[in-house]
Design a protein around this motif. Sequence first.
Motif, PDB file in Angstrom:
ATOM      1  N   ARG A   9       0.863  -1.182   0.000  1.00  0.00           N
ATOM      2  CA  ARG A   9       0.000   0.000   0.000  1.00  0.00           C
ATOM      3  C   ARG A   9       0.900   1.231   0.000  1.00  0.00           C
ATOM      4  N   GLU A  15      -3.301   0.386  -3.376  1.00  0.00           N
ATOM      5  CA  GLU A  15      -2.665  -0.914  -3.210  1.00  0.00           C
ATOM      6  C   GLU A  15      -2.165  -1.433  -4.549  1.00  0.00           C
ATOM      7  N   GLU A  91       1.553  -5.350   2.884  1.00  0.00           N
ATOM      8  CA  GLU A  91       0.315  -5.923   3.402  1.00  0.00           C
ATOM      9  C   GLU A  91       0.409  -7.439   3.554  1.00  0.00           C
TER      10      GLU A  91
END
Length: 98
Positions: A9, A15, A91
Motif C-alpha cells: 500500500r 494498493e 500488506e
Amino acid sequence: MPEMCFQIRWPDGQEENCYSPSLVIGDFLTPGQQYPVRDFVARCEQALTEASSRVQQKYGYFCSSAMDQLGRIQERAGHFETDPDGSVAVEAFKPGRR
C-alpha cells in the motif's frame, strides 16, 4: 523456482500487487511492516536484483519480470519523493503469479 507476490500500500492508500521470481523478497520485506519510501525502494532493488540473479544462475538468463517490477516500483515511488513522512506498507505475501 518458487515465485512470490507481495501486496503493498503506497502512501496515497493505493494498493498494488508486486512480483518476485524468488522467495528472497522475504529476506528484505516483512508483511505488516511499513518502510519509508526510499528504504522500501532500496530494499526492493536489493531483493529483485538478487532474485533475478538467482534466475540467471538456474536458467542462464536474468529475469526481465523482476527488473520490470523494480522499474514500476521506482517510477511510482518518484511520486512521493517530496513527502518526507511517506511510507509503504507491506500488506501480505502470496505464492505464485499476480
